[in-house]
Motif scaffolding. Structure first.
Motif, PDB file in Angstrom:
ATOM      1  N   HIS A   1      59.772  41.913  36.970  1.00  0.00           N
ATOM      2  CA  HIS A   1      60.214  42.720  38.111  1.00  0.00           C
ATOM      3  C   HIS A   1      59.687  44.147  37.985  1.00  0.00           C
ATOM      4  O   HIS A   1      59.149  44.718  38.925  1.00  0.00           O
ATOM      5  CB  HIS A   1      61.742  42.711  38.188  1.00  0.00           C
ATOM      6  CG  HIS A   1      62.302  43.459  39.349  1.00  0.00           C
ATOM      7  ND1 HIS A   1      62.598  44.793  39.288  1.00  0.00           N
ATOM      8  CD2 HIS A   1      62.580  43.051  40.610  1.00  0.00           C
ATOM      9  CE1 HIS A   1      63.062  45.180  40.463  1.00  0.00           C
ATOM     10  NE2 HIS A   1      63.057  44.155  41.277  1.00  0.00           N
ATOM     11  N   TRP A   2      59.840  44.737  36.812  1.00  0.00           N
ATOM     12  CA  TRP A   2      59.376  46.107  36.560  1.00  0.00           C
ATOM     13  C   TRP A   2      57.872  46.201  36.772  1.00  0.00           C
ATOM     14  O   TRP A   2      57.377  47.117  37.443  1.00  0.00           O
ATOM     15  CB  TRP A   2      59.743  46.526  35.136  1.00  0.00           C
ATOM     16  CG  TRP A   2      59.330  47.916  34.797  1.00  0.00           C
ATOM     17  CD1 TRP A   2      60.036  49.062  34.992  1.00  0.00           C
ATOM     18  CD2 TRP A   2      58.091  48.316  34.193  1.00  0.00           C
ATOM     19  NE1 TRP A   2      59.319  50.144  34.556  1.00  0.00           N
ATOM     20  CE2 TRP A   2      58.120  49.722  34.062  1.00  0.00           C
ATOM     21  CE3 TRP A   2      56.966  47.625  33.747  1.00  0.00           C
ATOM     22  CZ2 TRP A   2      57.072  50.441  33.499  1.00  0.00           C
ATOM     23  CZ3 TRP A   2      55.922  48.347  33.199  1.00  0.00           C
ATOM     24  CH2 TRP A   2      55.981  49.737  33.078  1.00  0.00           C
ATOM     25  N   CYS A   3      57.130  45.244  36.215  1.00  0.00           N
ATOM     26  CA  CYS A   3      55.664  45.273  36.324  1.00  0.00           C
ATOM     27  C   CYS A   3      55.212  45.129  37.766  1.00  0.00           C
ATOM     28  O   CYS A   3      54.347  45.882  38.232  1.00  0.00           O
ATOM     29  CB  CYS A   3      55.044  44.164  35.486  1.00  0.00           C
ATOM     30  SG  CYS A   3      55.209  44.444  33.711  1.00  0.00           S
ATOM     31  N   TRP A   4      55.782  44.170  38.484  1.00  0.00           N
ATOM     32  CA  TRP A   4      55.336  43.931  39.854  1.00  0.00           C
ATOM     33  C   TRP A   4      55.750  45.050  40.790  1.00  0.00           C
ATOM     34  O   TRP A   4      55.049  45.337  41.757  1.00  0.00           O
ATOM     35  CB  TRP A   4      55.776  42.554  40.334  1.00  0.00           C
ATOM     36  CG  TRP A   4      54.837  41.541  39.768  1.00  0.00           C
ATOM     37  CD1 TRP A   4      55.039  40.741  38.694  1.00  0.00           C
ATOM     38  CD2 TRP A   4      53.503  41.294  40.197  1.00  0.00           C
ATOM     39  NE1 TRP A   4      53.919  39.993  38.434  1.00  0.00           N
ATOM     40  CE2 TRP A   4      52.960  40.313  39.355  1.00  0.00           C
ATOM     41  CE3 TRP A   4      52.718  41.796  41.230  1.00  0.00           C
ATOM     42  CZ2 TRP A   4      51.664  39.825  39.500  1.00  0.00           C
ATOM     43  CZ3 TRP A   4      51.435  41.315  41.383  1.00  0.00           C
ATOM     44  CH2 TRP A   4      50.914  40.335  40.521  1.00  0.00           C
ATOM     45  N   PHE A   5      56.857  45.706  40.502  1.00  0.00           N
ATOM     46  CA  PHE A   5      57.216  46.885  41.293  1.00  0.00           C
ATOM     47  C   PHE A   5      56.078  47.899  41.228  1.00  0.00           C
ATOM     48  O   PHE A   5      55.659  48.457  42.241  1.00  0.00           O
ATOM     49  CB  PHE A   5      58.507  47.520  40.782  1.00  0.00           C
ATOM     50  CG  PHE A   5      58.802  48.850  41.414  1.00  0.00           C
ATOM     51  CD1 PHE A   5      59.418  48.926  42.646  1.00  0.00           C
ATOM     52  CD2 PHE A   5      58.418  50.033  40.787  1.00  0.00           C
ATOM     53  CE1 PHE A   5      59.666  50.154  43.252  1.00  0.00           C
ATOM     54  CE2 PHE A   5      58.670  51.267  41.379  1.00  0.00           C
ATOM     55  CZ  PHE A   5      59.296  51.323  42.613  1.00  0.00           C
ATOM     56  N   HIS A   6      55.547  48.128  40.031  1.00  0.00           N
ATOM     57  CA  HIS A   6      54.477  49.101  39.863  1.00  0.00           C
ATOM     58  C   HIS A   6      53.156  48.621  40.468  1.00  0.00           C
ATOM     59  O   HIS A   6      52.383  49.422  40.993  1.00  0.00           O
ATOM     60  CB  HIS A   6      54.333  49.474  38.388  1.00  0.00           C
ATOM     61  CG  HIS A   6      55.479  50.304  37.917  1.00  0.00           C
ATOM     62  ND1 HIS A   6      56.645  49.742  37.459  1.00  0.00           N
ATOM     63  CD2 HIS A   6      55.664  51.643  37.893  1.00  0.00           C
ATOM     64  CE1 HIS A   6      57.492  50.708  37.155  1.00  0.00           C
ATOM     65  NE2 HIS A   6      56.926  51.865  37.408  1.00  0.00           N
ATOM     66  N   VAL A   7      52.901  47.331  40.422  1.00  0.00           N
ATOM     67  CA  VAL A   7      51.695  46.798  41.062  1.00  0.00           C
ATOM     68  C   VAL A   7      51.758  47.046  42.569  1.00  0.00           C
ATOM     69  O   VAL A   7      50.799  47.530  43.181  1.00  0.00           O
ATOM     70  CB  VAL A   7      51.522  45.287  40.769  1.00  0.00           C
ATOM     71  CG1 VAL A   7      50.430  44.674  41.637  1.00  0.00           C
ATOM     72  CG2 VAL A   7      51.220  45.067  39.289  1.00  0.00           C
TER      73      VAL A   7
END
Length: 95
Positions: free
Chosen positions: A69-75
């Motif tokens: 979730h954290w990674c895809w938010f930034h993507v």
């Protein structure tokens, strides 16, 4: 993460080192097409996953813990920013 084929295609852009010039200088349509192709692939892959996958934690090489979730938010945040940059550049080209 990326497989060998994906890294061969995107490694220069990700590294932004001396090979970064390999990803510039193409017509705007080239980049817009790539953006749409990747977005379609991303949405298809998200369709295969559930909320539990988003919350799965993993450890980065530097020891920091994150989840999908954290990674895809930034993507997505980066994509929105780049789409804005492309829109501004395209408007400047048209004026």
């Amino acid at each position: 993460w990326m497989n060998k084929e994906e890294y061969a295609q995107w490694g220069a852009a990700i590294g932004l080192g001396k090979h970064a010039s390999e990803v510039i200088g193409k017509p705007l349509e080239h980049y817009l097409t790539q953006l749409e192709e990747i977005r379609s692939k991303t949405l298809a892959e998200f369709g295969k996953r559930d909320d539990d996958w988003l919350m799965q934690e993993f450890t980065f090489p530097n020891g920091k813990i994150a989840n999908h979730h954290w990674c895809w938010f930034h993507v997505f945040e980066d994509e929105i920013n780049h789409r804005g940059q492309i829109r501004i550049m395209n408007q400047q080209l048209l004026t």
